[in-house]
Design a protein around this motif. Sequence first.
Motif, PDB file in Angstrom:
ATOM      1  N   ASN A 131       0.422  -0.784  -0.128  1.00 37.53           N
ATOM      2  CA  ASN A 131      -0.065  -0.236  -0.383  1.00 37.53           C
ATOM      3  C   ASN A 131       0.883   1.552  -0.031  1.00 37.53           C
ATOM      4  O   ASN A 131       0.459   1.745  -0.534  1.00 37.53           O
ATOM      5  CB  ASN A 131      -0.421   0.308   1.448  1.00 37.53           C
ATOM      6  N   ASP A 132       1.325   1.338   0.639  1.00 38.61           N
ATOM      7  CA  ASP A 132       2.537   2.317   0.725  1.00 38.61           C
ATOM      8  C   ASP A 132       3.770   2.212  -0.728  1.00 38.61           C
ATOM      9  O   ASP A 132       5.040   3.304  -0.321  1.00 38.61           O
ATOM     10  CB  ASP A 132       3.694   1.927   1.386  1.00 38.61           C
ATOM     11  N   GLY A 133       3.528   1.617  -1.806  1.00 37.30           N
ATOM     12  CA  GLY A 133       4.450   1.435  -3.208  1.00 37.30           C
ATOM     13  C   GLY A 133       5.890   1.556  -2.307  1.00 37.30           C
ATOM     14  O   GLY A 133       6.404   1.108  -3.574  1.00 37.30           O
ATOM     15  N   GLU A 134       6.005   0.650  -1.723  1.00 40.81           N
ATOM     16  CA  GLU A 134       7.119  -0.537  -1.702  1.00 40.81           C
ATOM     17  C   GLU A 134       7.448  -2.184  -1.894  1.00 40.81           C
ATOM     18  O   GLU A 134       6.224  -2.474  -0.941  1.00 40.81           O
ATOM     19  CB  GLU A 134       8.148   0.070  -0.321  1.00 40.81           C
ATOM     20  N   GLU A 135       8.416  -2.452  -2.574  1.00 38.23           N
ATOM     21  CA  GLU A 135       7.967  -4.087  -2.466  1.00 38.23           C
ATOM     22  C   GLU A 135       7.737  -4.464  -0.783  1.00 38.23           C
ATOM     23  O   GLU A 135       8.234  -4.156   0.413  1.00 38.23           O
ATOM     24  CB  GLU A 135       9.340  -4.084  -2.758  1.00 38.23           C
ATOM     25  N   VAL A 136       6.967  -5.416  -0.606  1.00 34.16           N
ATOM     26  CA  VAL A 136       6.699  -5.954   0.429  1.00 34.16           C
ATOM     27  C   VAL A 136       7.606  -7.182   0.518  1.00 34.16           C
ATOM     28  O   VAL A 136       7.894  -8.270   0.400  1.00 34.16           O
ATOM     29  CB  VAL A 136       5.787  -6.298   0.999  1.00 34.16           C
ATOM     30  N   GLU A 137       8.719  -7.252   1.696  1.00 34.18           N
ATOM     31  CA  GLU A 137      10.042  -7.851   2.049  1.00 34.18           C
ATOM     32  C   GLU A 137       9.533  -9.008   3.509  1.00 34.18           C
ATOM     33  O   GLU A 137       9.603 -10.125   3.294  1.00 34.18           O
ATOM     34  CB  GLU A 137      10.921  -7.696   2.349  1.00 34.18           C
ATOM     35  N   SER A 138       8.504  -8.198   4.186  1.00 34.11           N
ATOM     36  CA  SER A 138       8.373  -9.488   5.056  1.00 34.11           C
ATOM     37  C   SER A 138       6.940  -8.157   5.788  1.00 34.11           C
ATOM     38  O   SER A 138       6.394  -7.278   5.613  1.00 34.11           O
ATOM     39  CB  SER A 138       8.955  -9.254   6.615  1.00 34.11           C
ATOM     40  N   LEU A 139       6.465  -9.245   6.853  1.00 31.14           N
ATOM     41  CA  LEU A 139       4.721  -8.974   6.988  1.00 31.14           C
ATOM     42  C   LEU A 139       4.451  -9.114   8.081  1.00 31.14           C
ATOM     43  O   LEU A 139       3.444  -8.625   9.395  1.00 31.14           O
ATOM     44  CB  LEU A 139       3.291  -9.699   6.168  1.00 31.14           C
ATOM     45  N   GLN A 140       5.861  -9.150   8.863  1.00 32.76           N
ATOM     46  CA  GLN A 140       6.043  -8.872  10.618  1.00 32.76           C
ATOM     47  C   GLN A 140       5.674  -7.746  10.952  1.00 32.76           C
ATOM     48  O   GLN A 140       5.996  -7.086  10.066  1.00 32.76           O
ATOM     49  CB  GLN A 140       7.341  -9.537  10.940  1.00 32.76           C
ATOM     50  N   THR A 141       5.417  -8.168  12.092  1.00 32.30           N
ATOM     51  CA  THR A 141       5.420  -6.734  12.571  1.00 32.30           C
ATOM     52  C   THR A 141       5.416  -5.967  13.554  1.00 32.30           C
ATOM     53  O   THR A 141       4.966  -6.425  14.743  1.00 32.30           O
ATOM     54  CB  THR A 141       3.718  -6.081  12.148  1.00 32.30           C
ATOM     55  N   ALA A 142       6.431  -4.839  14.270  1.00 35.91           N
ATOM     56  CA  ALA A 142       6.010  -4.066  15.868  1.00 35.91           C
ATOM     57  C   ALA A 142       4.747  -4.190  16.083  1.00 35.91           C
ATOM     58  O   ALA A 142       5.006  -3.540  17.640  1.00 35.91           O
ATOM     59  CB  ALA A 142       7.454  -3.272  15.051  1.00 35.91           C
ATOM     60  N   HIS A 143       3.964  -4.034  15.169  1.00 37.01           N
ATOM     61  CA  HIS A 143       2.735  -3.169  15.642  1.00 37.01           C
ATOM     62  C   HIS A 143       2.219  -3.610  16.379  1.00 37.01           C
ATOM     63  O   HIS A 143       1.001  -3.657  17.172  1.00 37.01           O
ATOM     64  CB  HIS A 143       2.143  -2.860  14.506  1.00 37.01           C
ATOM     65  N   THR A 152      -5.348 -14.506  15.655  1.00 40.20           N
ATOM     66  CA  THR A 152      -5.496 -14.077  14.412  1.00 40.20           C
ATOM     67  C   THR A 152      -5.553 -12.535  14.191  1.00 40.20           C
ATOM     68  O   THR A 152      -5.873 -12.347  15.325  1.00 40.20           O
ATOM     69  CB  THR A 152      -6.785 -14.476  13.341  1.00 40.20           C
ATOM     70  N   TYR A 153      -5.246 -12.121  13.280  1.00 46.02           N
ATOM     71  CA  TYR A 153      -4.974 -10.007  13.218  1.00 46.02           C
ATOM     72  C   TYR A 153      -5.236 -10.029  12.333  1.00 46.02           C
ATOM     73  O   TYR A 153      -5.052 -10.628  10.680  1.00 46.02           O
ATOM     74  CB  TYR A 153      -4.006  -9.924  13.988  1.00 46.02           C
ATOM     75  N   LEU A 154      -5.861  -8.801  11.911  1.00 45.26           N
ATOM     76  CA  LEU A 154      -5.934  -8.372  10.701  1.00 45.26           C
ATOM     77  C   LEU A 154      -5.300  -6.580  10.395  1.00 45.26           C
ATOM     78  O   LEU A 154      -4.649  -6.124  11.656  1.00 45.26           O
ATOM     79  CB  LEU A 154      -7.530  -7.507  10.221  1.00 45.26           C
ATOM     80  N   GLY A 155      -4.515  -6.727   9.422  1.00 46.95           N
ATOM     81  CA  GLY A 155      -3.506  -5.952   9.258  1.00 46.95           C
ATOM     82  C   GLY A 155      -3.809  -5.146   7.546  1.00 46.95           C
ATOM     83  O   GLY A 155      -4.412  -5.804   6.465  1.00 46.95           O
ATOM     84  N   GLU A 156      -2.806  -4.334   7.761  1.00 42.95           N
ATOM     85  CA  GLU A 156      -2.246  -3.260   5.918  1.00 42.95           C
ATOM     86  C   GLU A 156      -1.734  -4.988   5.351  1.00 42.95           C
ATOM     87  O   GLU A 156      -0.932  -5.160   6.150  1.00 42.95           O
ATOM     88  CB  GLU A 156      -2.491  -2.043   5.736  1.00 42.95           C
ATOM     89  N   PHE A 157      -1.137  -3.948   3.665  1.00 43.93           N
ATOM     90  CA  PHE A 157      -1.181  -5.077   3.042  1.00 43.93           C
ATOM     91  C   PHE A 157       0.712  -4.097   2.868  1.00 43.93           C
ATOM     92  O   PHE A 157       0.477  -3.083   1.840  1.00 43.93           O
ATOM     93  CB  PHE A 157      -1.355  -5.368   2.174  1.00 43.93           C
ATOM     94  N   ASN A 158       1.879  -4.512   3.872  1.00 41.15           N
ATOM     95  CA  ASN A 158       3.114  -3.412   3.258  1.00 41.15           C
ATOM     96  C   ASN A 158       3.775  -3.757   4.224  1.00 41.15           C
ATOM     97  O   ASN A 158       3.525  -4.224   5.637  1.00 41.15           O
ATOM     98  CB  ASN A 158       2.415  -2.316   3.341  1.00 41.15           C
TER      99      ASN A 158
END
Length: 820
Positions: free
Chosen positions: A273-285, A441-447
Motif C-alpha cells: 500500500n505504501d508503494g514499497e516492495e513487501v519483504e515481510s509482513l511481520q510487524t512491531a505493531h 489471528t489479527y488483521l493488518g494492512e498489506f505493506n
Amino acid sequence: MKKTTIASIVSLCLAQGAFAADDATQNAAVKEKNIERIIVSGTSKGRIMSDTPQSVSAISEDELNKLSSSSQADVLRNIPGIKVEGGGGEVATNLQVRGLPSSGQFQFTPLMYDGSPTFSTFGLNSSAFDVYYRNDLGIERVEFVRGGVSNLFGPGSVAGVINYISKVGTDDPRSTIQVEASDQNRTRLDFATSGPLNDDGLYYALSGFYRYDEGPLDTGLPTKGTQLRGNIHKEFKDGSGSFTVYGQYIDDQAQFYLPIPLDGNSRERLIGNDGEEVESLQTAHASSLSYPTANGRYESPISNGVVTKGSSISMEFNKELANDYALLLRGKYAKYEHEFNLFLDGDGIVNVPENQADFLDARGLGDLANASFTYADSGQALPDDYLLFANRVLDRDRPAEDFSAEANIIKSMDIGDFSHDITFGTFFSHAEADDNNVITTYLGEFNNVPRLVDLQFTDVNGSVSGTPGTDVSYTQNGISGPGISYTNQTISATRRAVYIADQIENEDWIFDFGIRWEEINGTINREGSQVVQISDDPSLAPNLQVNTTGNGSITYGEVSTSDFAISGAALYRLTDNLNVYANASRGFFFPEIRGVQFNSLGQPASYEGEIIEQGEIGIKFFTNDFNGSVALFRTDLKDRRSVDFVNDGKGGVIELPVLQSTTATGVEMAGQYELSDDWNINANLTYTDHEFTKFDSDPSIVGNELRRKPNLMVNTSIAYTTDTWDAALYHSFVGDNYANDANSVQLDSFNLFRLDAGYSWHLADDEKLRLSLGVFNLFDSDGVTEGSPRLGNNQSADNPYFVGRPILPRRVTLRLKYDF
C-alpha cells in the motif's frame, strides 16, 4: 606398526572442499603444497580425508570466518550433498541431505559441537537443533561425514554427522577481536582468546559475541543477544591423552521469517500500500497483542521471536591405556528456556492480500457500504484502495532439558599384515521438552511493518448479533481471533545404544565394519482443548466472544522400539595418487514422537523404526595441485512417518503424519585446483534422481519427486590470497524443484553469489589487522526456496498470488579483525 589413537591426532586444516593429497606409503605425510586434514567425526580413530572410505568434507577456520554471515546455511550450503535454506534468518535452518526426504531442520543429521549433540533427540517438538547454539570465532573447523560407519558411533546417523570443533588453548597465547557493521543496522562484536593456564599442560579457550540487528528484513523487531563459550583443556604429561571441559551460556533472541505472498506469475515481491516492495509482513505493531481469556489476560510474546536462554556443560576424556587400549568418554548436560514465536504466512483461510470488499464477502460480513476499516492505533480510516492481509501469530513455549553420554573402549592390535582398532561403545541420552502453542489471528494492512486494522460493520439483518441494525466489531485492537487454537504437551525420549566397530588397515587396504543396536522409549503427556465463552457482548462478533484453552484432560502414552544398523566400507590405494572406495549401510531413524497419534481408546499408534539403506562407490585422487573425488550413491528409505504442519481450514495448524517411502540415486563430484601459490579454485556438484515409492494417504503421489529437493546442486568458488590482499567469490546453484509432494508447484532454479575481500596489515610478530568487505547475495537474487508448507499439497501455481519464501536480500558487511 605404530598405532594412531585419538589422543595423538593433530588436526591441520585447509580451505573447504579439498580432498588432501596422500602418499600411500607414508600414511600422514605432509606435502609441500597440500597439508593433510585429519577427520575425527564419525569414527573412533582419526584419519586423513583421502584415506576415509566414505564421503567427507571439512571447512577450515579461515573459510568459516569468510562464509559466516548469520545462519548455519551460510556455511553448510558450500558442502556437497547438502541443501540448506537460510531464508528464515539466523535460526531453524532448513537442511536436507542428498537422497533423503525432509522439509529441513536437521531431521536426519545431528548437529554436534565437539562430538556432543546440541540436542540428542529430534522430534520432541519441531525446533531445529541450531536454536541452541550459535557459531563464533572459537570454532576451528567443521566436519561433515556421511555413509560408512558414521551411523554407528555416539548419537549416530545414517545421513551423516555435522561436527563443529572448537579451538583449545596451546602454549602460544592467541586472541582475536572482531567488530562488524552491516547495512540495515546490524552491529556485532566477537572475541576469542586462548592460551596456557600454567606450565603443567593446562590450557583455556574462551569466545563469544554480542550483536544487535534490525534486518535483514524490515519488521521493526530486532534480533539481539549474546553467547559465551569456553573450555579448559588438560594435556596429560606423558602424552597419553587429554581431558577437556566445555561450557556454553546463551541469551539470545532472533526473528524468524516465514513465506509471504508473491506475484503468482513472476514470483517477485509485491508492491504494498505504501508503494514499497513487501519483504515481510511481520510487524512491531503486533508486539503488544493481548486479550482477555477464561484464565486471565493473555499477552503474546511474539516480539521476542525465537528465544534461547540457558547453558550447557560437556566434557571429553581420552587416554591411551596399557596393552594398546584407549578410552574415550563424552558427556553433556544442557537446560534451556526456549520459545519459538513466529508470524505465520496468512490466516489459514485466505492467506493472500484482499481488497476490503473481498475481505467482507469471504467472511459473510455484508457490503462495504455498511463497514468501516480503521487503524487500530489511531482510529483513522483506512484508504479505500488499501489492501488487507489477515495473519496469525503462533506463540510456542518450549523449555528443554537434555543429557547425553558416550563411552568407547578402543583396542589396537596387529593381526597378520593388518592393524586393527576395535571399538566397543555405548551411547545414552535422556531428553525432555515442552510444547505449548497458542495461535492468535489479527488483521493488518498489506505493506512492510503493517499497522493493525479494526473492522466494524452494521449487522443489517441481525444474522450475527441477533438484532438487525446492530453495529458489530469484527476485530478489537486489530485482533480477530483471541486464541483460536491451543495445544500443550510434554514429551520425553530415552535412547540407549551399544555398538562395536573395527577399523582395519595395511599399506594397501582400509576396511571398516560395525554394528549398532539401539532402543528408544518415549512418553507423551498431551492436554486436550476446549472452546470457552469469554464474552456475551452483542457488539462483538462471535469470533471475539470465545477463546480456545486447555481442558485439563491429559492423554498419556508410552512408545518404544528398537532397531539395528550395520555398516561396511573398504578403500584400496590403487596408486600413490588414487584411492578407490565403497561403503554400504543399513540404518534407521526413529520417528518424531511429537507426531504419534492416539486412537479412540487413548492408545498411541504403532511406533517403528524407519529403515534407511545406503550404498556408495567412488574414487579419490590427489596430486600436489589438484585434489578431487567422484562418487555414485543410492539411498532407500522405507516407511518414514513424515510430520507436517498444515492449515486445518479454520485458522489453526495441525500436525499431519504421512507414511512414505522413497528412493534416490545420484553422483557427487568435488575438487580443488591450486592454479598458483595465490589462486585456488574449488567446485562440487551433486546430481540426484529421486522419487516416492510409497505414499499411504495419496497413492497418486508415488513416482513424484521429493519436495524441495533439486536434481542438481552446484557450488563453486575462486580465491586469491597473498600476505596482504585476499578475495573470494562463492557461487551456489540450486536447480528446479517442487514445493510440495504433489509436485503441483515448481520452484525455479536460482543462483546465489557471495563476495568477501580484505586487506591485512602485519603489525608485528603474530599480530595482524584485517579490514574486509563481505556481500551476501551479491546480485540480489529473488530465488524462492519454498512455497507454503502450511498449504501443503493444496498449494497450486495457478493463482494471482503465490505464497513463498525468497532468499534473503543483498547485505553488505564491513569487518575489522585484529589477531594478536
